[in-house]
Design an enzyme around this catalytic site. Structure first.
Site, PDB file in Angstrom:
ATOM      1  N   TRP A   1     -16.985  -9.165 -15.639  1.00 26.72           N
ATOM      2  CA  TRP A   1     -15.907 -10.064 -15.225  1.00 26.72           C
ATOM      3  C   TRP A   1     -14.588  -9.361 -14.935  1.00 26.72           C
ATOM      4  O   TRP A   1     -13.575  -9.994 -14.729  1.00 26.72           O
ATOM      5  CB  TRP A   1     -15.709 -11.174 -16.272  1.00 26.72           C
ATOM      6  CG  TRP A   1     -15.799 -10.714 -17.701  1.00 26.72           C
ATOM      7  CD1 TRP A   1     -16.894 -10.783 -18.506  1.00 26.72           C
ATOM      8  CD2 TRP A   1     -14.756 -10.121 -18.492  1.00 26.72           C
ATOM      9  NE1 TRP A   1     -16.615 -10.264 -19.752  1.00 26.72           N
ATOM     10  CE2 TRP A   1     -15.305  -9.866 -19.770  1.00 26.72           C
ATOM     11  CE3 TRP A   1     -13.419  -9.785 -18.266  1.00 26.72           C
ATOM     12  CZ2 TRP A   1     -14.576  -9.285 -20.810  1.00 26.72           C
ATOM     13  CZ3 TRP A   1     -12.690  -9.215 -19.292  1.00 26.72           C
ATOM     14  CH2 TRP A   1     -13.262  -8.972 -20.545  1.00 26.72           C
TER      15      TRP A   1
ATOM     16  N   GLU B   1     -18.813 -10.493 -30.966  1.00 30.13           N
ATOM     17  CA  GLU B   1     -19.317 -10.048 -29.662  1.00 30.13           C
ATOM     18  C   GLU B   1     -18.619  -8.756 -29.267  1.00 30.13           C
ATOM     19  O   GLU B   1     -17.397  -8.634 -29.422  1.00 30.13           O
ATOM     20  CB  GLU B   1     -18.999 -11.074 -28.565  1.00 30.13           C
ATOM     21  CG  GLU B   1     -19.771 -12.359 -28.620  1.00 30.13           C
ATOM     22  CD  GLU B   1     -19.409 -13.285 -27.455  1.00 30.13           C
ATOM     23  OE1 GLU B   1     -18.895 -12.810 -26.421  1.00 30.13           O
ATOM     24  OE2 GLU B   1     -19.621 -14.495 -27.593  1.00 30.13           O
TER      25      GLU B   1
ATOM     26  N   ARG C   1     -19.115 -23.175 -17.101  1.00 30.68           N
ATOM     27  CA  ARG C   1     -19.324 -23.568 -18.491  1.00 30.68           C
ATOM     28  C   ARG C   1     -18.046 -24.181 -19.048  1.00 30.68           C
ATOM     29  O   ARG C   1     -16.991 -24.083 -18.428  1.00 30.68           O
ATOM     30  CB  ARG C   1     -19.767 -22.380 -19.340  1.00 30.68           C
ATOM     31  CG  ARG C   1     -18.738 -21.280 -19.439  1.00 30.68           C
ATOM     32  CD  ARG C   1     -19.201 -20.182 -20.365  1.00 30.68           C
ATOM     33  NE  ARG C   1     -18.235 -19.099 -20.377  1.00 30.68           N
ATOM     34  CZ  ARG C   1     -18.417 -17.939 -20.986  1.00 30.68           C
ATOM     35  NH1 ARG C   1     -19.531 -17.693 -21.648  1.00 30.68           N
ATOM     36  NH2 ARG C   1     -17.490 -17.011 -20.951  1.00 30.68           N
TER      37      ARG C   1
ATOM     38  N   ASN D   1     -18.586 -22.271 -28.857  1.00 26.00           N
ATOM     39  CA  ASN D   1     -18.465 -20.854 -28.496  1.00 26.00           C
ATOM     40  C   ASN D   1     -17.096 -20.618 -27.886  1.00 26.00           C
ATOM     41  O   ASN D   1     -16.685 -21.347 -26.991  1.00 26.00           O
ATOM     42  CB  ASN D   1     -19.532 -20.441 -27.481  1.00 26.00           C
ATOM     43  CG  ASN D   1     -19.526 -18.938 -27.248  1.00 26.00           C
ATOM     44  OD1 ASN D   1     -19.717 -18.172 -28.188  1.00 26.00           O
ATOM     45  ND2 ASN D   1     -19.271 -18.518 -26.022  1.00 26.00           N
ATOM     46  N   GLU D   2     -16.395 -19.627 -28.407  1.00 27.77           N
ATOM     47  CA  GLU D   2     -15.079 -19.281 -27.875  1.00 27.77           C
ATOM     48  C   GLU D   2     -14.322 -20.535 -27.465  1.00 27.77           C
ATOM     49  O   GLU D   2     -13.956 -20.723 -26.291  1.00 27.77           O
ATOM     50  CB  GLU D   2     -15.206 -18.313 -26.698  1.00 27.77           C
ATOM     51  CG  GLU D   2     -15.668 -16.933 -27.126  1.00 27.77           C
ATOM     52  CD  GLU D   2     -15.566 -15.884 -26.027  1.00 27.77           C
ATOM     53  OE1 GLU D   2     -15.492 -16.259 -24.845  1.00 27.77           O
ATOM     54  OE2 GLU D   2     -15.558 -14.696 -26.362  1.00 27.77           O
TER      55      GLU D   2
ATOM     56  N   GLU E   1     -24.148 -14.032 -15.456  1.00 26.60           N
ATOM     57  CA  GLU E   1     -23.939 -12.820 -16.247  1.00 26.60           C
ATOM     58  C   GLU E   1     -25.065 -11.794 -16.073  1.00 26.60           C
ATOM     59  O   GLU E   1     -25.276 -10.954 -16.934  1.00 26.60           O
ATOM     60  CB  GLU E   1     -23.734 -13.203 -17.713  1.00 26.60           C
ATOM     61  CG  GLU E   1     -22.400 -13.901 -17.865  1.00 26.60           C
ATOM     62  CD  GLU E   1     -22.045 -14.311 -19.282  1.00 26.60           C
ATOM     63  OE1 GLU E   1     -20.841 -14.313 -19.593  1.00 26.60           O
ATOM     64  OE2 GLU E   1     -22.955 -14.639 -20.050  1.00 26.60           O
ATOM     65  N   LYS E   2     -25.745 -11.859 -14.946  1.00 25.06           N
ATOM     66  CA  LYS E   2     -26.892 -10.951 -14.783  1.00 25.06           C
ATOM     67  C   LYS E   2     -26.468  -9.492 -14.652  1.00 25.06           C
ATOM     68  O   LYS E   2     -27.277  -8.597 -14.851  1.00 25.06           O
ATOM     69  CB  LYS E   2     -27.786 -11.385 -13.616  1.00 25.06           C
ATOM     70  CG  LYS E   2     -27.131 -11.388 -12.265  1.00 25.06           C
ATOM     71  CD  LYS E   2     -28.119 -11.883 -11.209  1.00 25.06           C
ATOM     72  CE  LYS E   2     -27.506 -11.901  -9.829  1.00 25.06           C
ATOM     73  NZ  LYS E   2     -26.343 -12.824  -9.730  1.00 25.06           N
ATOM     74  N   PHE E   3     -25.180  -9.256 -14.358  1.00 28.52           N
ATOM     75  CA  PHE E   3     -24.726  -7.864 -14.307  1.00 28.52           C
ATOM     76  C   PHE E   3     -23.945  -7.465 -15.558  1.00 28.52           C
ATOM     77  O   PHE E   3     -23.226  -6.474 -15.560  1.00 28.52           O
ATOM     78  CB  PHE E   3     -23.896  -7.613 -13.042  1.00 28.52           C
ATOM     79  CG  PHE E   3     -24.720  -7.718 -11.788  1.00 28.52           C
ATOM     80  CD1 PHE E   3     -25.841  -6.905 -11.621  1.00 28.52           C
ATOM     81  CD2 PHE E   3     -24.395  -8.626 -10.797  1.00 28.52           C
ATOM     82  CE1 PHE E   3     -26.621  -6.999 -10.470  1.00 28.52           C
ATOM     83  CE2 PHE E   3     -25.164  -8.724  -9.645  1.00 28.52           C
ATOM     84  CZ  PHE E   3     -26.282  -7.914  -9.482  1.00 28.52           C
ATOM     85  N   HIS E   4     -24.052  -8.273 -16.605  1.00 24.78           N
ATOM     86  CA  HIS E   4     -23.389  -7.919 -17.873  1.00 24.78           C
ATOM     87  C   HIS E   4     -24.356  -7.065 -18.674  1.00 24.78           C
ATOM     88  O   HIS E   4     -25.541  -7.363 -18.749  1.00 24.78           O
ATOM     89  CB  HIS E   4     -23.062  -9.210 -18.630  1.00 24.78           C
ATOM     90  CG  HIS E   4     -22.069  -9.025 -19.735  1.00 24.78           C
ATOM     91  ND1 HIS E   4     -22.362  -8.347 -20.902  1.00 24.78           N
ATOM     92  CD2 HIS E   4     -20.786  -9.448 -19.857  1.00 24.78           C
ATOM     93  CE1 HIS E   4     -21.292  -8.374 -21.685  1.00 24.78           C
ATOM     94  NE2 HIS E   4     -20.314  -9.026 -21.078  1.00 24.78           N
TER      95      HIS E   4
HETATM   96  C1  GAL Z   1     -17.683 -14.137 -23.986  1.00 25.67           C
HETATM   97  C2  GAL Z   1     -18.685 -15.266 -24.222  1.00 25.67           C
HETATM   98  C3  GAL Z   1     -20.110 -14.831 -23.994  1.00 25.67           C
HETATM   99  C4  GAL Z   1     -20.207 -13.998 -22.750  1.00 25.67           C
HETATM  100  C5  GAL Z   1     -19.286 -12.816 -22.853  1.00 25.67           C
HETATM  101  C6  GAL Z   1     -19.353 -11.910 -21.654  1.00 25.67           C
HETATM  102  O1  GAL Z   1     -16.498 -14.678 -23.530  1.00 25.67           O
HETATM  103  O2  GAL Z   1     -18.558 -15.802 -25.504  1.00 25.67           O
HETATM  104  O3  GAL Z   1     -20.907 -15.978 -23.898  1.00 25.67           O
HETATM  105  O4  GAL Z   1     -19.871 -14.792 -21.647  1.00 25.67           O
HETATM  106  O5  GAL Z   1     -17.975 -13.268 -22.968  1.00 25.67           O
HETATM  107  O6  GAL Z   1     -18.462 -10.819 -21.793  1.00 25.67           O
END
Ligand code: GAL
Length: 658
Positions: free
Chosen positions: A314, A306, A110, A148-149, A354-357
């Protein structure tokens, strides 16, 4: 802010494009049952809303926004520009960012775009125009979420488009090439420029690069993305009266944007925060990040845009949250000024990186601890709704600077073991362990209202900021400075005449050389503390030595000093004190300054923070520890009088105030 009627809003990122319409219906029904009132959509929507060049498809987004609206849920609407669709990078590979080594970063993840790319900007602004026109007056839209960020991955781009923009930025700053030469000290190593066109982005070089060029490149890169934010915001404002913001990353590992310059441009300051288990004390870092976010908001309430309900995906080892932990994290943010708590993300993804988030709604559904914890948080927020709008009380400030972060961690320096954030965290943690709430402020802040100001490792400081800090002490303020402060001006030019340059007089000391320590080595101090990382050949001029080294390279030399300066008092720690030693020194400074602790000295196990305003006052108690803590009063969380807060528990005590 954007609340359920009045109070603290509860929200999430929602990615409906990952799901089918029948799931949307279930989602919105569950959101209602969880009391969610602010939902961010279209954050990564570009390839869905503009599937091919100039062909816009808003049907799905219309339907999702309509559904949310029918259910009384407000929308935090993404402009959708954070990640360009594959057609754009295929048609215009020149938008791709370049790393310092000259290699291109490809799409597939991304944010693969160069902040200075004219093509990217043109396409992104065209999308913003469409989104703003279509939804600018929609009654559900309560907030604009730009991109975003910004700068999470692409803040520093070294490509030719960036070089062109960098030159322009430099011309604006220095006007004449000679002034740039002076500012960058280009007499060194034959780097003198004769024309602007010779100036490059600081790409990887064979040897050490020019540090002043690198600092300016950081400043430029931060300004470049801020300019981008401004452009998107200006388009939105042409079509909409709704507040505009973007999510900051006040966190331990992202450092490329100088949010002191960004914050004034936000209609509301919003931050993303994730517990980072790579750090020694992730919970203490959460408190620091919240205090810094409040500083960026100028003390006003802010939004947590968030956080994670459980584990992230991550870090090397992604720890989940124990029952009660997410509530403690959340109330720590609220205690420190957040009036809105949002999560990444609503429903856990089934596919993708991000399926394991974790998410509010996990893969396993609603019969889960995670879901029940979300409901518990929602209920708690309802109960404490009346705290919204109050502000945090503090009479201690800690000075924080992104410029010092960038410059103190340059390529060639006295010791690679000096890491800015660790020093800042240590200073903040010492205050937190003493029960003191700290405002985190910019070097240019007005300090006059504080009883104590702590300045950790402020390597780069401007004349104006140094003078302001000195005047604060002259006028009776108390100051605690830690090593490697005041060393250079904004050009990264050493302040000559002995260290710590800008603070020599106010601290009443002079160091003639640095004497860093090897990893694993420590020195003893005459007051029983120990030091690591750093020592310096220091002598007092007007200060008194509070402690001297008992061994190491400089036995007998002052390690901690205290100086009466006009009406104030200034302390200096010339080494990296062990946590206990730093806490003792900080306690002495707090006591001498008469600064206030809102809660008991608990070593950080119990956080106590007061929010007040309009004749109301609330004491937040977050017990991270394994023992109950005595606290009495009427607790809004339980709705009853209490005499203690259990281990792992939280309370919000409504105080009687005249
Ligand atoms: C942030 C981001 C989100 C998601 C999240 C995961 O950096 O804005 O889209 O990726 O982290 O922790």
């Amino acid at each position: 802010m954007f609340k359920r009627k009045t109070g603290i809003s509860l929200g999430c990122d929602y990615n409906p494009e990952q799901w089918s319409p029948d799931v949307w219906r279930e989602d919105v029904a569950l959101m209602r049952s969880a009391g969610i009132d602010l939902v961010a959509v279209n954050i990564f929507g570009w390839s869905n809303v503009e599937p091919s060049p100039g062909r816009y498809h808003f049907d799905d987004l219309d339907e999702v926004i309509g559904l949310l609206h029918e259910n009384g849920i407000k929308v935090n609407l993404g402009t959708g520009t954070s990640s360009p669709p594959p057609w754009l990078s295929s048609l215009h590979p020149e938008i791709l960012p370049m790393a310092a080594d000259g290699t291109i970063r490809f799409p597939g993840g991304r944010q693969a775009w160069c902040p200075s790319s004219p093509v990217f900007r043109e396409k992104a602004y065209a999308l913003v125009e469409q989104v703003a026109q279509r939804y600018g007056a929609h009654p559900a839209v309560a907030l604009w979420h730009v991109s975003n960020e910004l700068g999470c991955h692409n803040a520093l781009c070294y490509c030719e488009a960036s070089a062109v923009a960098f030159r322009e930025w430099l011309r604006d700053r220095y006007r004449k090439i000679e002034t740039l030469n002076e500012a960058w000290g280009t007499s060194f190593w034959s780097q003198r420029y004769s024309d602007w066109s010779e100036v490059q982005t600081p790409r990887a070089a064979l040897s050490l690069r020019n540090p002043a060029q690198i600092i300016d490149f950081h400043r430029f890169s931060s300004d470049e993305l801020l300019g981008y934010y401004r452009d998107e915001a200006a388009i939105l404002r042409q079509h909409s009266a709704v507040p505009v913001t973007t999510n900051f990353m006040v966190t331990a590992h992202i450092r490329n944007l100088d949010y002191w310059s960004w914050a004034p441009e936000m209609d509301v300051v919003a931050n993303d925060h994730y517990l980072d288990h790579r750090l020694g004390d992730p919970v203490a870092e959460l408190s620091f990040a919240a205090d810094l976010t409040r500083g960026l908001a100028g003390g006003a309430p802010w939004m947590l845009m968030e956080q994670a309900a459980g584990a992230v995906n991550w870090q090397p080892h992604n720890l989940t949250k124990a029952p009660g932990e997410m509530l403690r994290n959340s109330l720590t943010h609220v205690a420190r000024g957040a009036d809105s708590l949002c999560f990444f993300q609503w429903r856990a993804s089934a596919q993708g990186a991000e399926k394991f988030h974790s998410a509010m709604l996990p893969h396993a559904g609603t019969d889960t601890v995670a879901w029940r914890e979300v409901l518990r948080l929602s209920e708690t927020l309802d109960r404490i709704a009346e705290v919204a709008g109050t502000t945090v009380e503090s009479d201690v400030a800690l000075v924080f600077s992104w410029e010092s972060w960038w410059s103190s961690e340059g390529e060639a320096r006295p010791s690679q073991a000096v890491t800015y954030l660790d020093q800042v965290h240590a200073a903040h943690r010492a205050l937190r362990e003493l029960g003191v709430t700290t405002d985190v402020v910019s070097p240019d802040a007005d300090l006059s209202g504080y009883k104590l100001v702590v300045v950790p490792c402020l390597y780069m400081v401007s004349d104006t900021a140094a003078q302001r800090i000195t005047e604060y002490v002259e006028n009776g303020g108390h100051l605690l400075v830690t090593f490697f402060s005041g060393i250079v001006d904004e050009r990264d030019r050493i302040r000559l005449g002995g260290y710590p340059g800008a603070f020599r007089d106010v601290l009443g000391v002079l160091a003639e050389e640095f004497a860093p320590l090897l990893p694993g080595h420590q020195v003893g101090l005459s007051n029983g503390a120990t030091g690591t990382v750093w020592t310096e050949r220091l002598r007092t001029t007007t200060a008194q030595a509070v402690a001297t080294y008992t061994d190491g390279p400089l036995p007998g030399v002052p390690a901690v000093t205290r100086n009466t300066y006009r009406d104030g008092l200034a302390w200096y720690a010339a080494t990296s004190l062990d946590p206990r030693g730093l806490r003792e020194l900080t306690r002495d400074a707090v006591t001498a300054a008469g600064a206030t602790a809102a809660g008991p000295e608990s070593g950080g196990d119990v956080e106590v923070v007061r929010r007040s305003g309009d004749g109301r006052s609330y004491l937040f108690v977050v017990n991270h520890g394994t023992q109950p803590v005595e606290m009495s009063g009427h607790d809004l969380v339980t709705g009853a009088p209490i005499t203690r807060v259990d281990a792992g528990g939280v309370a919000v005590i409504k105080e009687e105030r005249e």
